[in-house]
Design a protein around this motif. Structure first.
Motif, PDB file in Angstrom:
ATOM      1  N   ARG A  31      45.369   1.587  47.734  1.00  9.74           N
ATOM      2  CA  ARG A  31      46.277   2.403  48.542  1.00  9.74           C
ATOM      3  C   ARG A  31      45.560   2.993  49.747  1.00  9.74           C
ATOM      4  O   ARG A  31      46.110   3.048  50.837  1.00  9.74           O
ATOM      5  CB  ARG A  31      46.900   3.501  47.701  1.00  9.74           C
ATOM      6  N   GLU A  32      44.338   3.457  49.560  1.00  9.91           N
ATOM      7  CA  GLU A  32      43.586   4.038  50.674  1.00  9.91           C
ATOM      8  C   GLU A  32      43.335   2.996  51.751  1.00  9.91           C
ATOM      9  O   GLU A  32      43.456   3.280  52.939  1.00  9.91           O
ATOM     10  CB  GLU A  32      42.268   4.629  50.181  1.00  9.91           C
ATOM     11  N   ASP A  37      43.201   2.526  56.464  1.00  9.45           N
ATOM     12  CA  ASP A  37      42.455   1.569  57.285  1.00  9.45           C
ATOM     13  C   ASP A  37      43.347   0.564  57.998  1.00  9.45           C
ATOM     14  O   ASP A  37      43.196   0.323  59.201  1.00  9.45           O
ATOM     15  CB  ASP A  37      41.424   0.830  56.436  1.00  9.45           C
ATOM     16  N   VAL A  38      44.276  -0.045  57.281  1.00  8.14           N
ATOM     17  CA  VAL A  38      45.127  -1.072  57.902  1.00  8.14           C
ATOM     18  C   VAL A  38      46.050  -0.442  58.936  1.00  8.14           C
ATOM     19  O   VAL A  38      46.209  -0.974  60.035  1.00  8.14           O
ATOM     20  CB  VAL A  38      45.920  -1.853  56.835  1.00  8.14           C
ATOM     21  N   LYS A  39      46.637   0.688  58.616  1.00  8.28           N
ATOM     22  CA  LYS A  39      47.530   1.338  59.589  1.00  8.28           C
ATOM     23  C   LYS A  39      46.762   1.796  60.829  1.00  8.28           C
ATOM     24  O   LYS A  39      47.264   1.691  61.944  1.00  8.28           O
ATOM     25  CB  LYS A  39      48.272   2.487  58.933  1.00  8.28           C
ATOM     26  N   TRP A  40      45.531   2.267  60.641  1.00  7.63           N
ATOM     27  CA  TRP A  40      44.711   2.639  61.795  1.00  7.63           C
ATOM     28  C   TRP A  40      44.393   1.405  62.640  1.00  7.63           C
ATOM     29  O   TRP A  40      44.463   1.444  63.864  1.00  7.63           O
ATOM     30  CB  TRP A  40      43.411   3.296  61.321  1.00  7.63           C
ATOM     31  N   LEU A  41      44.040   0.303  61.972  1.00  7.26           N
ATOM     32  CA  LEU A  41      43.721  -0.926  62.685  1.00  7.26           C
ATOM     33  C   LEU A  41      44.916  -1.440  63.479  1.00  7.26           C
ATOM     34  O   LEU A  41      44.789  -1.839  64.643  1.00  7.26           O
ATOM     35  CB  LEU A  41      43.248  -1.995  61.692  1.00  7.26           C
ATOM     36  N   GLY A  46      46.853  -3.326  67.711  1.00 13.51           N
ATOM     37  CA  GLY A  46      48.201  -3.874  67.828  1.00 13.51           C
ATOM     38  C   GLY A  46      48.534  -4.818  66.679  1.00 13.51           C
ATOM     39  O   GLY A  46      47.663  -5.493  66.135  1.00 13.51           O
ATOM     40  N   ASP A  47      49.822  -4.835  66.341  1.00 12.47           N
ATOM     41  CA  ASP A  47      50.240  -5.636  65.194  1.00 12.47           C
ATOM     42  C   ASP A  47      50.118  -7.132  65.435  1.00 12.47           C
ATOM     43  O   ASP A  47      49.806  -7.891  64.523  1.00 12.47           O
ATOM     44  CB  ASP A  47      51.652  -5.270  64.743  1.00 12.47           C
ATOM     45  N   MET A  48      50.305  -7.584  66.670  1.00 18.37           N
ATOM     46  CA  MET A  48      50.196  -9.023  66.939  1.00 18.37           C
ATOM     47  C   MET A  48      48.769  -9.526  66.739  1.00 18.37           C
ATOM     48  O   MET A  48      48.551 -10.616  66.199  1.00 18.37           O
ATOM     49  CB  MET A  48      50.686  -9.342  68.352  1.00 18.37           C
ATOM     50  N   GLY A  68      52.023 -15.143  57.934  1.00 16.04           N
ATOM     51  CA  GLY A  68      52.755 -14.393  58.947  1.00 16.04           C
ATOM     52  C   GLY A  68      52.113 -13.067  59.303  1.00 16.04           C
ATOM     53  O   GLY A  68      52.654 -12.305  60.090  1.00 16.04           O
ATOM     54  N   GLY A  69      50.960 -12.761  58.729  1.00 20.84           N
ATOM     55  CA  GLY A  69      50.293 -11.492  59.002  1.00 20.84           C
ATOM     56  C   GLY A  69      50.641 -10.426  57.981  1.00 20.84           C
ATOM     57  O   GLY A  69      51.336 -10.681  57.003  1.00 20.84           O
ATOM     58  N   ILE A  70      50.181  -9.199  58.240  1.00 21.00           N
ATOM     59  CA  ILE A  70      50.392  -8.111  57.287  1.00 21.00           C
ATOM     60  C   ILE A  70      51.099  -6.914  57.906  1.00 21.00           C
ATOM     61  O   ILE A  70      51.436  -5.969  57.196  1.00 21.00           O
ATOM     62  CB  ILE A  70      49.063  -7.645  56.674  1.00 21.00           C
ATOM     63  N   SER A  71      51.350  -6.923  59.181  1.00 26.75           N
ATOM     64  CA  SER A  71      51.892  -5.726  59.819  1.00 26.75           C
ATOM     65  C   SER A  71      53.344  -5.445  59.422  1.00 26.75           C
ATOM     66  O   SER A  71      53.798  -4.302  59.515  1.00 26.75           O
ATOM     67  CB  SER A  71      51.807  -5.836  61.341  1.00 26.75           C
TER      68      SER A  71
END
Length: 78
Positions: A31-32, A37-41, A46-48, A68-71
């Motif tokens: 969860r952390e 980390d992922v949301k900060w990245l 950028g999501d693309m 298709g990515g993770i965003s």
């Protein structure tokens, strides 16, 4: 462990990962990683860009491959 038949810690006393990596701790780490980390990245580059780098990773047997990515993931579970 994918493709590792003899881990380096097999001879260490009390070094069984299932004894110190409990489900609660693994859930916390998972969860952390996603919530911070992922949301900060995604906000930093950028999501693309993040989706592109996840889409070009080589698929590994036993692991999920996000073509298709993770965003756009709505829910992440461990």
């Amino acid at each position: 462990l994918n493709g590792i038949s003899k881990p380096f810690w097999q001879d260490w006393i009390l070094a069984e990962p299932s004894h110190f990596l409990t489900p609660e701790f693994l859930h916390l780490i998972h969860r952390e990683f996603y919530n911070h980390d992922v949301k900060w990245l995604i906000s930093a580059v950028g999501d693309m860009e993040v989706d592109f780098w996840f889409s070009v990773l080589q698929p590994i047997t036993g692991f999920c491959h996000f073509q298709g990515g993770i965003s756009k993931l709505k829910q992440v579970t461990g």
